[in-house]
Structure formats: structure tokens, C-alpha cells
Design a protein around this motif. Structure first.
Motif, PDB file in Angstrom:
ATOM      1  N   ARG A  24      -9.497   1.681  -1.502  1.00  0.00           N
ATOM      2  CA  ARG A  24      -8.997   0.359  -1.883  1.00  0.00           C
ATOM      3  C   ARG A  24      -9.775  -0.746  -1.186  1.00  0.00           C
ATOM      4  O   ARG A  24     -10.054  -1.799  -1.788  1.00  0.00           O
ATOM      5  CB  ARG A  24      -7.495   0.255  -1.548  1.00  0.00           C
TER       6      ARG A  24
ATOM      7  N   THR B 211      -8.118   1.409 -10.268  1.00  0.00           N
ATOM      8  CA  THR B 211      -6.921   2.235 -10.345  1.00  0.00           C
ATOM      9  C   THR B 211      -7.174   3.487  -9.505  1.00  0.00           C
ATOM     10  O   THR B 211      -8.172   4.182  -9.702  1.00  0.00           O
ATOM     11  CB  THR B 211      -6.621   2.639 -11.798  1.00  0.00           C
TER      12      THR B 211
ATOM     13  N   ARG C  47       2.633   1.314  -1.800  1.00  0.00           N
ATOM     14  CA  ARG C  47       2.961   0.073  -2.512  1.00  0.00           C
ATOM     15  C   ARG C  47       2.002  -1.045  -2.120  1.00  0.00           C
ATOM     16  O   ARG C  47       1.455  -1.745  -2.973  1.00  0.00           O
ATOM     17  CB  ARG C  47       4.405  -0.346  -2.191  1.00  0.00           C
ATOM     18  N   GLU C  48       1.791  -1.210  -0.838  1.00  0.00           N
ATOM     19  CA  GLU C  48       0.955  -2.304  -0.356  1.00  0.00           C
ATOM     20  C   GLU C  48      -0.474  -2.192  -0.875  1.00  0.00           C
ATOM     21  O   GLU C  48      -1.112  -3.197  -1.193  1.00  0.00           O
ATOM     22  CB  GLU C  48       0.956  -2.324   1.173  1.00  0.00           C
TER      23      GLU C  48
ATOM     24  N   GLY D 164      -1.356  -0.502  -3.619  1.00  0.00           N
ATOM     25  CA  GLY D 164      -1.417  -0.285  -5.058  1.00  0.00           C
ATOM     26  C   GLY D 164      -1.886   1.095  -5.446  1.00  0.00           C
ATOM     27  O   GLY D 164      -2.580   1.271  -6.459  1.00  0.00           O
TER      28      GLY D 164
ATOM     29  N   LEU E 207       8.277   1.729  -8.657  1.00  0.00           N
ATOM     30  CA  LEU E 207       6.850   1.948  -8.449  1.00  0.00           C
ATOM     31  C   LEU E 207       6.299   2.932  -9.479  1.00  0.00           C
ATOM     32  O   LEU E 207       6.959   3.914  -9.827  1.00  0.00           O
ATOM     33  CB  LEU E 207       6.585   2.492  -7.038  1.00  0.00           C
TER      34      LEU E 207
END
Length: 356
Positions: free
Chosen positions: A80, A87, A101-102, A104, A122
């Protein structure tokens, strides 16, 4: 050694060196993507199969790859930082939903327990076991899932053996899953299935080994070579007929020979099984325009090779994996697969990224 800290003299003077071509990986991706109407992602887990995710993933993104698969959250977090808009799927699932979550990150959910632990708001991929009996929700349980995944997925056990009967059985099971999730995208095909089973492409294919120049199936030629592993000769010695070479006296030479000792061993990820014995030849290597072979056992830091008929001297480089010594040839000698060799590539070799 990071590319920014790299000096060409470091590479040229190294006892062992590893040349990696990210552009070759990118060209392999483009060839694979052209073979399917589905989106083509990329598996960059295990540090891009040992080649270096930080170097490989951006090159894949530059040629159009938008979807990446890694095994672990730690790999996803590192990816990331490299690719903010990609994705990223986590194949082994997630134990820390807030971190995912943070960043993605989207997990493959492979059990009902994992699904219960995953927050309702989520996104997730429902990973369905279709017969491999590794990760995945059992098909009867998957058909009872009421939460909507962003994708359903499974994984072939034998796609590298195209005629294996389990392939058809898995495809049948996946079709049953598809019927229960009709409007949900699907992903099934790895490298071998991408190349041999177009009926399994669905919406996303997930090539791995083929990107890096490995052979996805014994019946298929590999794509472009992306790596070359070399080590220097540190000594050349004369041995007499019947003399043994290396630990355990595992191999005795059948003629008076010149034996070169090169700076590579199992501590570098070059497997001990590559060595020779009185009953079996050692793995092939390439030196100064000639193919020869290892003699005796591979030790922790050194290997021996036969240079009786080759002009070879101290300081010359020997190719252990590359264009002249295919990855899968060495893997077959080692009784393993190219995946294992790539992911355990030399820990001590100086790395250079660029054309081979």
C-alpha cells in the motif's frame, strides 16, 4: 542492497550476484494479460516470489496492473505504501480488521469463524474450497452465506497438470458456487489455469510464477527469463582419478579432473539436493560459454564444478540460474519446483535491477 545505494562496482566485484529484470516481469504480465478477457492481477506475495516487491510491483503498475495479491497483512501494508490506489487482496486472511481497514486491504475469508470476526461494513472475498482442502469455506457452508462478498474465489490444486481429473471436479464445484452468487465477480485461475483453462478465467486471473519466468506447467514453455544467479570461482584445483570431492566423499571423479570451487551454497538458498553423487549427476551450471555440472555435495558456502574441458580461472563467474540454466531444470534436479527456488533466492548475493 537498495537500488539507490547501488554501485556497479559492487555488482561486478561481488562473490555472488543476482540480476533481476523488472521490465521482463512487466513484459510477461502484458503477454499474460493479452491472453484473457478478464482483468489480469498479479501475485506479489513472498516479496514478489523472492525478486523484490518494492522493485517489481511499481513496474507492474506502470503497465496496467491494478490488482495485487499478497499472503500477509504485513505484505499488504508494504505494498500500500508503494501503490496507494491499487486493489490489494490478502490471501491468508486478516486477524487485525482495524489495520486492514486503515490500509484498504481486502481479505480472502476462508472460514465461517473468520467471516463472523470480519466487520459487516468492510469488503471481503469469500474464498471457497472446491477440493484442494487447504484454505476455503466448504461448499455447503458457502452456499449458506448471506453476506455479500465483493468477489468469490477458489484455487486449483492441479492446474499445472492440465489433464488431472481434480481440475474438472473443482470447476464443477465452483460453478455451483457461482450459481449462488450470480451477480458477484469471481476469480479462480492462477498462472497454469490462465494458460490452459480459459473456462476458468471469470472476472480476475491471478498469475504468479509465470510473471517471474517460471514454468507454470510441465507442458508449457516459460515466459521471459527475469533472473540470473551467478557466483565467482574462488579456486581451481587438480584432482586425480578416483579422488572424492566435498563432504561425505559423496562423489569420486572418474578421470583426472580440474575442479572449480565457487562461492555459493545452501546458505544462499541454492539447495543441497543440487549436488552430485556417484549415482547421480549434479545440477547443470554455465561457465565461459559451456554447460558443465556440479561435483559432490553442495555445502553451506561453496560448490564444486567440473571445468576439466573449460578454460576457467579464479574470479570467473558461473551461472547457476538464468537463460542458460533454466530455473525449472535446476528445480527438477533438486526434487522441487521453481517456486521454492525463487522464493529462497540468494540471501547474500548483491542484487542489481535492470536488463539481464
Amino acid at each position: 542492497m537498495a537500488t539507490s545505494d547501488f554501485a556497479e562496482t559492487d555488482f561486478e566485484g561481488a562473490p555472488s550476484r543476482l540480476a533481476i529484470d523488472p521490465q521482463a516481469v512487466a513484459r510477461n504480465y502484458k503477454r499474460l494479460a493479452a491472453l484473457t478477457k478478464a482483468e489480469c492481477g498479479a501475485a506479489v506475495k513472498a516479496d514478489a516470489y523472492g525478486l523484490g516487491m518494492a522493485e517489481i510491483a511499481p513496474h507492474l503498475a506502470k503497465v496496467g496492473c491494478r490488482t495485487f495479491c499478497v499472503a500477509l497483512v504485513s505484505e499488504g501494508l508494504a505494498l500500500r505504501r508503494l501503490l496507494p490506489d491499487a486493489t490489494i487482496y490478502i490471501l491468508n486472511g486478516v486477524f487485525d480488521p482495524p489495520a486492514a481497514r486503515e490500509a484498504g486491504l481486502i481479505p480472502f475469508i476462508s472460514s465461517l469463524d473468520a467471516l463472523d470476526a470480519w466487520p459487516d461494513d468492510l469488503p471481503f472475498v469469500l474464498n471457497i474450497d472446491t477440493g484442494m482442502n487447504r484454505l476455503g469455506v466448504a461448499l455447503p457452508d458457502a452456499l449458506q452465506v448471506t453476506r455479500r462478498p465483493v468477489m468469490i474465489a477458489s484455487h486449483f490444486a492441479c492446474a499445472d497438470t492440465p489433464h488431472h481429473p481434480l481440475n474438472a471436479l473443482q470447476e464443477s464445484a465452483f460453478r455451483a458456487a457461482r450459481s449462488a452468487f450470480k451477480d458477484v465477480p469471481a476469480s479462480f485461475a492462477n498462472s497454469a489455469a490462465l494458460l490452459t483453462r480459459p473456462q476458468s478465467h471469470y472476472d480476475l486471473v491471478r498469475p504468479g510464477i509465470a510473471l517471474y519466468g517460471g514454468t507454470a506447467s510441465p507442458d508449457l514453455a516459460p515466459l521471459e527469463v527475469a533472473v540470473r544467479l551467478e557466483a565467482r570461482i574462488v579456486q581451481v584445483r587438480e584432482v586425480e582419478t578416483g579422488d572424492s570431492v566435498g563432504y561425505g566423499a559423496a562423489e569420486r571423479v572418474r578421470r583426472a579432473s580440474r575442479i572449480a570451487i565457487a562461492s555459493l551454497g545452501y546458505a544462499d538458498g541454492y539447495l543441497r539436493a543440487a549436488g552430485g553423487t556417484n549415482e547421480t549427476n549434479g545440477a547443470p551450471v554455465f561457465v565461459n560459454g559451456h554447460i558443465t555440472r556440479l561435483v559432490g555435495r553442495v555445502s553451506m558456502d561453496l560448490v564444486a564444478l567440473d571445468v576439466t574441458d573449460i578454460a576457467a580461472k579464479r574470479g570467473d563467474y558461473v551461472e547457476f540460474i538464468g537463460r542458460n540454466v533454466p530455473l525449472e531444470t535446476v528445480a527438477q534436479k533438486d526434487g522441487t519446483i521453481g517456486y521454492e527456488l525463487l522464493t529462497d533466492l540468494s540471501r547474500r548475493a548483491v542484487r542489481r535491477y535492470g536488463p539481464l
